[in-house]
Design a protein around this motif. Structure first.
Motif, PDB file in Angstrom:
ATOM      1  N   VAL A  99      19.150   4.867   3.952  1.00 57.65           N
ATOM      2  CA  VAL A  99      17.679   4.507   4.075  1.00 57.65           C
ATOM      3  C   VAL A  99      17.155   4.444   2.763  1.00 57.65           C
ATOM      4  CG1 VAL A  99      15.434   5.739   4.373  1.00 57.65           C
ATOM      5  CG2 VAL A  99      17.075   5.759   6.353  1.00 57.65           C
ATOM      6  N   VAL A 100      17.433   5.239   1.797  1.00 59.30           N
ATOM      7  CA  VAL A 100      16.935   5.210   0.287  1.00 59.30           C
ATOM      8  C   VAL A 100      17.532   3.648  -0.205  1.00 59.30           C
ATOM      9  CG1 VAL A 100      16.950   6.109  -1.894  1.00 59.30           C
ATOM     10  CG2 VAL A 100      16.670   7.643   0.029  1.00 59.30           C
ATOM     11  N   LEU A 101      18.528   3.573  -0.243  1.00 53.97           N
ATOM     12  CA  LEU A 101      18.993   2.341  -0.739  1.00 53.97           C
ATOM     13  C   LEU A 101      18.712   0.976  -0.083  1.00 53.97           C
ATOM     14  CD1 LEU A 101      22.930   3.437  -1.703  1.00 53.97           C
ATOM     15  CD2 LEU A 101      20.748   3.336  -3.136  1.00 53.97           C
ATOM     16  N   ALA A 102      18.709   0.973   1.189  1.00 56.08           N
ATOM     17  CA  ALA A 102      18.132  -0.028   1.832  1.00 56.08           C
ATOM     18  C   ALA A 102      16.809  -0.528   1.632  1.00 56.08           C
ATOM     19  CB  ALA A 102      18.403  -0.027   3.374  1.00 56.08           C
ATOM     20  N   THR A 103      15.953   0.642   1.605  1.00 53.42           N
ATOM     21  CA  THR A 103      14.547   0.412   1.128  1.00 53.42           C
ATOM     22  C   THR A 103      14.275  -0.074  -0.186  1.00 53.42           C
ATOM     23  OG1 THR A 103      13.897   2.386   2.745  1.00 53.42           O
ATOM     24  CG2 THR A 103      12.240   1.524   1.145  1.00 53.42           C
ATOM     25  N   ILE A 104      14.998   0.421  -1.151  1.00 56.00           N
ATOM     26  CA  ILE A 104      14.898  -0.038  -2.476  1.00 56.00           C
ATOM     27  C   ILE A 104      15.492  -1.550  -2.698  1.00 56.00           C
ATOM     28  CG2 ILE A 104      15.498   0.050  -4.963  1.00 56.00           C
ATOM     29  CD1 ILE A 104      15.731   2.973  -4.481  1.00 56.00           C
ATOM     30  N   LEU A 105      16.628  -1.914  -2.090  1.00 56.86           N
ATOM     31  CA  LEU A 105      17.021  -3.304  -1.911  1.00 56.86           C
ATOM     32  C   LEU A 105      16.309  -4.075  -1.296  1.00 56.86           C
ATOM     33  CD1 LEU A 105      19.468  -5.179  -2.863  1.00 56.86           C
ATOM     34  CD2 LEU A 105      20.736  -4.368  -1.022  1.00 56.86           C
ATOM     35  N   GLY A 106      15.685  -3.796  -0.080  1.00 58.22           N
ATOM     36  CA  GLY A 106      15.016  -4.489   0.722  1.00 58.22           C
ATOM     37  C   GLY A 106      13.502  -4.544   0.160  1.00 58.22           C
ATOM     38  N   PHE A 107      12.898  -3.905  -0.455  1.00 60.13           N
ATOM     39  CA  PHE A 107      11.903  -4.419  -1.155  1.00 60.13           C
ATOM     40  C   PHE A 107      12.117  -5.178  -2.332  1.00 60.13           C
ATOM     41  CE2 PHE A 107       9.509  -1.153   1.034  1.00 60.13           C
ATOM     42  CZ  PHE A 107       8.116  -1.552   0.676  1.00 60.13           C
ATOM     43  N   ILE A 108      13.179  -4.984  -3.164  1.00 58.17           N
ATOM     44  CA  ILE A 108      13.351  -6.027  -4.168  1.00 58.17           C
ATOM     45  C   ILE A 108      13.741  -7.415  -3.702  1.00 58.17           C
ATOM     46  CG2 ILE A 108      15.071  -6.618  -5.951  1.00 58.17           C
ATOM     47  CD1 ILE A 108      15.490  -3.475  -6.116  1.00 58.17           C
ATOM     48  N   ILE A 109      14.375  -7.650  -2.554  1.00 60.73           N
ATOM     49  CA  ILE A 109      14.786  -8.876  -1.920  1.00 60.73           C
ATOM     50  C   ILE A 109      13.384  -9.483  -1.184  1.00 60.73           C
ATOM     51  CG2 ILE A 109      16.140 -10.016  -0.289  1.00 60.73           C
ATOM     52  CD1 ILE A 109      17.873  -9.120  -2.828  1.00 60.73           C
ATOM     53  N   GLY A 110      12.798  -8.590  -0.816  1.00 62.30           N
ATOM     54  CA  GLY A 110      11.493  -9.175  -0.237  1.00 62.30           C
ATOM     55  C   GLY A 110      10.547  -9.775  -0.948  1.00 62.30           C
ATOM     56  N   ILE A 111      10.599  -9.101  -2.241  1.00 63.44           N
ATOM     57  CA  ILE A 111       9.553  -9.714  -3.086  1.00 63.44           C
ATOM     58  C   ILE A 111      10.195 -10.876  -3.826  1.00 63.44           C
ATOM     59  CG2 ILE A 111       8.398  -9.083  -5.745  1.00 63.44           C
ATOM     60  CD1 ILE A 111       8.193  -6.112  -4.645  1.00 63.44           C
ATOM     61  N   PRO A 116       8.021 -17.282  -7.486  1.00 65.34           N
ATOM     62  CA  PRO A 116       7.726 -18.962  -7.756  1.00 65.34           C
ATOM     63  C   PRO A 116       9.154 -19.495  -8.494  1.00 65.34           C
ATOM     64  CG  PRO A 116       6.666 -17.497  -9.255  1.00 65.34           C
ATOM     65  CD  PRO A 116       7.239 -16.502  -8.310  1.00 65.34           C
ATOM     66  N   ASN A 117      10.028 -18.822  -9.050  1.00 64.68           N
ATOM     67  CA  ASN A 117      11.114 -19.070  -9.381  1.00 64.68           C
ATOM     68  C   ASN A 117      12.056 -19.641  -8.533  1.00 64.68           C
ATOM     69  OD1 ASN A 117      14.033 -18.872 -10.371  1.00 64.68           O
ATOM     70  ND2 ASN A 117      13.108 -18.378 -12.300  1.00 64.68           N
ATOM     71  N   TRP A 118      12.505 -20.878  -8.520  1.00 61.97           N
ATOM     72  CA  TRP A 118      13.236 -21.537  -7.377  1.00 61.97           C
ATOM     73  C   TRP A 118      14.613 -20.812  -7.189  1.00 61.97           C
ATOM     74  CZ3 TRP A 118      17.945 -23.826  -6.620  1.00 61.97           C
ATOM     75  CH2 TRP A 118      18.219 -24.723  -5.696  1.00 61.97           C
ATOM     76  N   MET A 119      15.122 -20.560  -8.173  1.00 64.20           N
ATOM     77  CA  MET A 119      16.664 -19.948  -8.132  1.00 64.20           C
ATOM     78  C   MET A 119      16.509 -18.343  -7.750  1.00 64.20           C
ATOM     79  SD  MET A 119      20.094 -20.336  -8.551  1.00 64.20           S
ATOM     80  CE  MET A 119      20.061 -21.494  -9.624  1.00 64.20           C
ATOM     81  N   ILE A 120      15.532 -17.729  -7.972  1.00 65.68           N
ATOM     82  CA  ILE A 120      15.479 -16.311  -7.243  1.00 65.68           C
ATOM     83  C   ILE A 120      15.169 -16.358  -5.771  1.00 65.68           C
ATOM     84  CG2 ILE A 120      14.146 -14.220  -7.413  1.00 65.68           C
ATOM     85  CD1 ILE A 120      13.915 -14.620 -10.478  1.00 65.68           C
ATOM     86  N   ASN A 121      14.167 -17.193  -5.398  1.00 66.28           N
ATOM     87  CA  ASN A 121      13.742 -17.626  -4.243  1.00 66.28           C
ATOM     88  C   ASN A 121      14.817 -17.904  -3.313  1.00 66.28           C
ATOM     89  OD1 ASN A 121      12.697 -19.118  -1.940  1.00 66.28           O
ATOM     90  ND2 ASN A 121      10.725 -18.226  -2.746  1.00 66.28           N
ATOM     91  N   SER A 297      -9.210 -11.929 -11.433  1.00 67.56           N
ATOM     92  CA  SER A 297     -10.440 -12.028 -12.111  1.00 67.56           C
ATOM     93  C   SER A 297     -10.931 -10.666 -12.628  1.00 67.56           C
ATOM     94  CB  SER A 297     -11.388 -12.169 -10.960  1.00 67.56           C
ATOM     95  OG  SER A 297     -11.789 -11.295 -10.158  1.00 67.56           O
ATOM     96  N   LEU A 298     -10.415  -9.571 -12.204  1.00 69.54           N
ATOM     97  CA  LEU A 298     -10.573  -8.324 -13.199  1.00 69.54           C
ATOM     98  C   LEU A 298      -9.586  -8.234 -14.280  1.00 69.54           C
ATOM     99  CD1 LEU A 298     -11.285  -6.054 -10.050  1.00 69.54           C
ATOM    100  CD2 LEU A 298     -13.060  -7.021 -11.538  1.00 69.54           C
ATOM    101  N   GLY A 299      -8.813  -8.988 -14.430  1.00 66.36           N
ATOM    102  CA  GLY A 299      -7.960  -9.066 -15.839  1.00 66.36           C
ATOM    103  C   GLY A 299      -6.678  -8.421 -15.345  1.00 66.36           C
ATOM    104  N   LEU A 300      -6.256  -8.087 -14.068  1.00 67.01           N
ATOM    105  CA  LEU A 300      -4.988  -7.737 -13.824  1.00 67.01           C
ATOM    106  C   LEU A 300      -3.950  -8.688 -13.892  1.00 67.01           C
ATOM    107  CD1 LEU A 300      -5.758  -5.160 -10.970  1.00 67.01           C
ATOM    108  CD2 LEU A 300      -5.150  -4.588 -13.301  1.00 67.01           C
ATOM    109  N   LYS A 301      -2.863  -8.463 -14.428  1.00 68.53           N
ATOM    110  CA  LYS A 301      -1.838  -9.398 -14.504  1.00 68.53           C
ATOM    111  C   LYS A 301      -0.909  -9.240 -12.956  1.00 68.53           C
ATOM    112  CE  LYS A 301      -1.037  -9.160 -19.359  1.00 68.53           C
ATOM    113  NZ  LYS A 301      -0.160  -9.163 -20.537  1.00 68.53           N
ATOM    114  N   SER A 302       0.008 -10.147 -12.901  1.00 67.30           N
ATOM    115  CA  SER A 302       0.761 -10.283 -11.536  1.00 67.30           C
ATOM    116  C   SER A 302       1.400  -8.937 -11.174  1.00 67.30           C
ATOM    117  CB  SER A 302       1.858 -11.386 -11.731  1.00 67.30           C
ATOM    118  OG  SER A 302       1.104 -12.722 -11.907  1.00 67.30           O
TER     119      SER A 302
END
Length: 393
Positions: A99-111, A116-121, A297-302
């Motif tokens: 559960v822990v490893l799948a959650t971490i890996l799943g969030f990384i892959i999902g993001i 916008p990077n073609w290769m990563i996507n 617009s508030l100055g927060l980065k990505s």
């Protein structure tokens, strides 16, 4: 006269939806009770004709077989009840790690699927489309037979920093052995966590009152390091490390992760993470793009926008289907019977059932355990989902 005739009409009629609903429910309950009684009586009759005794007394008998992995002390003379506990602990172990490893890996892959990077996507897309379309049992067999069993023998094992040894017998690593300073160290860690919680609450209240931010992350890291560090300085090291040593044809000492555990954990992690990645992607896309524009617009980065604005809102969409994936991972752990990992199904519903012949009792216990684990996970996830839900005013 018309009024009197109308008053004489029966009040109970099957044309009334409420009456019809009650009748159907009563008939259904009667049928279910009758069917249950019939099955119970039929089972008892067949058991008596075959001379099979029922009950749970068999749990007190000696098991008489060895177990490859046990998190608690075990000998072949121990009871079947202890075998049950070992199978349960092994199931909980692989489920928790998965559960822990799948959650971490799943969030990384999902993001990464939204990058916008073609290769990563595209790499993330290939990962999702490949691993979620291969049955989990085939993935378990692949990692076990094609990867871990093809590793060299212990004498020629792969070595990492003269500390970790990977061979066909598993992954050998140093073992932490508790000393007299272990429990004082645990208490200091608990105190540090409590101090972090109090600090975060104070910082949040201070920000609400004054608008002045506080560096909570670095303050939390300092508390988690300083308080246990003072304890170690006063009482000594809480553990000493037992290193694995090659003696004869195998390693002695330290901890070992058997190949069955490694293959099962890796396969379930990779498989479940593919589904979690899609859940995360859809959850992020469900948040209005105006939220991102407002944050910028508030100055927060990505990065801060994703962590502080998008994901907290996306969690309300992510949590319900994520719960289902956690439940699937726990239930898929029963596929370990295919490679001989001693979890609940292969150990208790397999070996113990074959030795005792108590099929009904063994299967009932196993089903009850999986039901209890699944309901517990659902309860915890629902509580968390309720906590983060939007409160309408």
């Amino acid at each position: 006269m018309q009024t009197k005739v109308g008053a004489l009409k029966p009040r109970l009629s099957l044309s009334d939806p409420r009456v019809r609903g009650w009748v159907f429910q009563i008939v259904t309950v009667v049928l279910v009770v009758w069917l249950g009684g019939y099955l119970f009586d039929n089972t008892q009759t067949n058991l008596q004709h075959r001379g099979i005794t029922s009950g749970f007394d068999f749990l007190e008998r000696s098991a008489g077989f060895g177990i490859a992995q046990h998190l608690i002390d075990y000998t072949e003379s121990d009871s079947y009840a202890r075998v049950f506990v070992i199978g349960l602990l092994n199931t909980l172990l692989v489920s928790a790690i998965g559960v822990v490893l799948a959650t971490i890996l799943g969030f990384i892959i999902g993001i990464a699927r939204l990058s916008p990077n073609w290769m990563i996507n595209k790499l993330a897309t290939v990962y999702v489309e490949v691993f979620r379309n291969i049955p989990p049992l085939l993935q378990i067999l692949f990692w076990y037979f094609a990867v871990f069993l093809t590793m060299p023998l212990p004498r020629n094992s792969h070595t990492i920093a003269d500390t970790f040894y990977m061979s066909s017998r598993g992954l050998n690593m140093p073992a932490a052995i508790g000393t007299e300073a272990f429990w004082p160290f645990v208490i200091s860690v608990v105190l540090a966590i409590a101090a972090v919680v109090l600090m975060v609450r104070w910082a949040n209240k201070r920000f609400e009152d004054t608008g002045v931010p506080f560096h909570k992350f670095w303050a939390a890291m300092a508390l988690l390091v300083v308080i246990p560090g003072i304890c170690v300085w006063l009482t000594g090291s809480p553990v000493h490390w037992e290193m694995p040593q090659l003696k004869g044809f195998n390693f002695v000492g330290g901890w070992v992760l058997i190949p069955e555990l490694l293959a099962l954990t890796l396969a379930l992690t990779v498989y479940t993470a593919a589904f979690i990645a899609e859940i995360v992607r859809s959850g992020i896309q469900s948040v209005s793009h105006g939220q991102t524009e407002a944050a910028h617009s508030l100055g927060l980065k990505s990065g801060p926008t994703l962590r502080k604005v998008i994901i907290p809102q996306a969690l309300r969409v992510i949590i319900p289907p994520l719960t289902s994936q956690y439940l699937n991972l726990v239930k898929n752990s029963s596929l370990a019977a295919g490679i001989g990992y001693p979890e609940m199904v292969s150990l208790f519903a397999g070996t113990v059932l074959n030795q005792t012949g108590q099929a009904i009792e063994v299967i009932a216990i196993t089903m009850s355990v999986y039901l209890a684990i699944s309901l517990s996970i659902s309860l915890l996830m629902n509580l968390y989902n309720t906590r983060i839900a939007l409160i309408e005013r």
